[in-house]
Scaffold this motif. Structure first.
Motif, short mmCIF file in Angstrom:
data_model
loop_
_atom_site.label_atom_id
_atom_site.label_comp_id
_atom_site.label_asym_id
_atom_site.label_seq_id
_atom_site.Cartn_x
_atom_site.Cartn_y
_atom_site.Cartn_z
N HIS A 145 0.84 -1.19 0.00
CA HIS A 145 0.00 0.00 0.00
C HIS A 145 0.88 1.25 0.00
O HIS A 145 1.80 1.38 0.82
CB HIS A 145 -0.92 0.00 1.22
N GLU A 147 0.38 4.27 0.97
CA GLU A 147 0.40 5.10 2.17
C GLU A 147 1.37 4.56 3.22
O GLU A 147 1.93 5.32 4.00
CB GLU A 147 -1.00 5.25 2.77
N ASP A 148 1.58 3.24 3.22
CA ASP A 148 2.54 2.65 4.18
C ASP A 148 3.96 3.09 3.86
O ASP A 148 4.71 3.49 4.75
CB ASP A 148 2.46 1.13 4.14
N ASP A 204 4.74 1.61 13.57
CA ASP A 204 3.64 0.82 14.12
C ASP A 204 2.63 1.68 14.87
O ASP A 204 1.44 1.37 14.91
CB ASP A 204 4.18 -0.25 15.07
N LYS A 206 1.62 4.55 14.07
CA LYS A 206 0.82 5.38 13.18
C LYS A 206 0.24 4.64 11.98
O LYS A 206 -0.55 5.21 11.23
CB LYS A 206 1.67 6.55 12.67
N LYS A 207 0.63 3.38 11.79
CA LYS A 207 0.23 2.67 10.58
C LYS A 207 -1.26 2.35 10.56
O LYS A 207 -1.93 2.30 11.61
CB LYS A 207 1.03 1.38 10.43
N THR A 208 -1.76 2.11 9.37
CA THR A 208 -3.14 1.71 9.15
C THR A 208 -3.19 0.20 8.97
O THR A 208 -2.40 -0.35 8.19
CB THR A 208 -3.72 2.40 7.90
N LEU A 209 -4.09 -0.47 9.67
CA LEU A 209 -4.26 -1.90 9.48
C LEU A 209 -5.10 -2.15 8.23
O LEU A 209 -6.05 -1.42 7.94
CB LEU A 209 -4.92 -2.53 10.70
N HIS A 210 -4.75 -3.20 7.50
CA HIS A 210 -5.44 -3.52 6.25
C HIS A 210 -6.23 -4.81 6.39
O HIS A 210 -6.09 -5.54 7.36
CB HIS A 210 -4.41 -3.65 5.11
N ASN A 216 -1.04 -7.15 5.82
CA ASN A 216 -0.54 -6.64 7.10
C ASN A 216 0.86 -7.12 7.45
O ASN A 216 1.32 -6.92 8.58
CB ASN A 216 -1.53 -7.00 8.22
N THR A 218 3.33 -5.71 6.66
CA THR A 218 3.92 -4.44 6.23
C THR A 218 5.33 -4.22 6.74
O THR A 218 6.20 -3.76 5.98
CB THR A 218 3.03 -3.27 6.71
#
Length: 280
Positions: A145, A147-148, A204, A206-210, A216, A218
């Motif tokens: 992703h 954004e990651d 970790d 601030k990351k978004t979970l998918h 994930n 990531t």
């Protein structure tokens, strides 16, 4: 004095072969049933074993960093190994069922590794030319992703400004290091870990979970990209870097056929990838 070289083979399922100088280490040992013939990555002096689903083989690297001592630290996988180099060869070779006979022909031997460590500070599989930038390849890859990567890079530039130009250099280039595989001199490995793991900890927070297990993983994916950034930095510091072939074993018939007709870095492979990109 003879150098102490320790190679840690990352394992998450039963395996049939251990390469020279290697010890099998089970990734995610704290949260999975024990695999026979392995030690766990849940070391008493420090562990992130429970994060294996996100960090992948990086939990084994963290284990070694916190719990082991050596002159050189190395990491491979239960089916990916350091290969003897061929002039003008491809960055990696694929093979099916692995045997001792194949190992003698394809892999770096103990003597080879010792000799390379006499001459080099870092040994790792050769970077592969992907014909697109590292940034573009990551942002368009399945289970990755955009954004990651952008969050990770922004945190890196904020936390370690001296690495910013190397991040730009590596992410804009087309040659990539894959699989989090390397052999490093102890002081270089220590510096690498002191940079990478605090950065991933910040990520970790601030990351978004998918959705989905693969999406994930990531931290492991980003660790691969950080390795390339770190290698660019290490070269600038005068570190001696040697690139060898990677040997991928136990590969499916489909992957071996694909490799034969569309070998890495070939014009045919680049053409098909561009065509598939246009058809999306």
């Amino acid at each position: 004095m003879k150098k102490q070289i320790k190679i840690f083979m990352c394992v998450h399922k039963p395996f049939s072969f251990v390469p020279p100088l290697a010890t099998a280490v089970q990734g995610g040992a704290a949260i999975n049933h024990h695999i026979e013939g392995t030690i766990g990555d849940d070391g008493a002096l420090g562990s992130i074993s429970e994060k294996n689903a996100e960090y992948c083989e990086l939990t084994v690297q963290y284990y070694a960093y916190k719990n082991e001592s050596a002159d050189y630290f190395g990491f491979c996988h239960y089916r990916r190994f350091f290969g003897a180099s061929k002039k003008n060869g491809t960055p990696y070779t694929v093979t099916g069922r692995f045997t001792e006979k194949k190992a003698r022909r394809l892999l770096l031997s103990e003597a080879d590794i010792n000799a390379l460590c006499d001459q080099y500070d870092v040994i790792l599989p050769r970077a592969e030319d992907m014909a697109v930038s590292t940034y573009k390849q990551y942002t368009e890859a399945k289970h990755h992703h955009k954004e990651d990567l952008e969050l990770f890079v922004s945190l890196l530039k904020e936390k370690y400004p001296f690495l910013a130009p190397f991040a730009e250099e590596y992410l804009s280039g087309t040659r990539q290091y894959f699989c989090n595989m390397f052999i490093m001199k102890e002081d270089i490995f220590s510096e690498y870990c002191k940079l990478l793991f605090p950065l991933l900890s910040d990520f970790d927070e601030k990351k978004t979970l998918h959705e989905g297990f693969a999406d994930n993983r990531t931290d492991g994916y980003l660790g691969e990209r950080f390795l390339g950034i770190f290698i660019a930095y290490a070269r600038s510091e005068g570190k001696r870097v040697f690139e060898c072939r990677r040997i991928d074993t136990e590969c499916s018939f489909k992957k071996r056929v694909s490799y034969f007709f569309f070998p890495p870095e070939s014009k045919r492979r680049f053409f098909v990838k561009r065509l598939l990109g246009l058809l999306k």
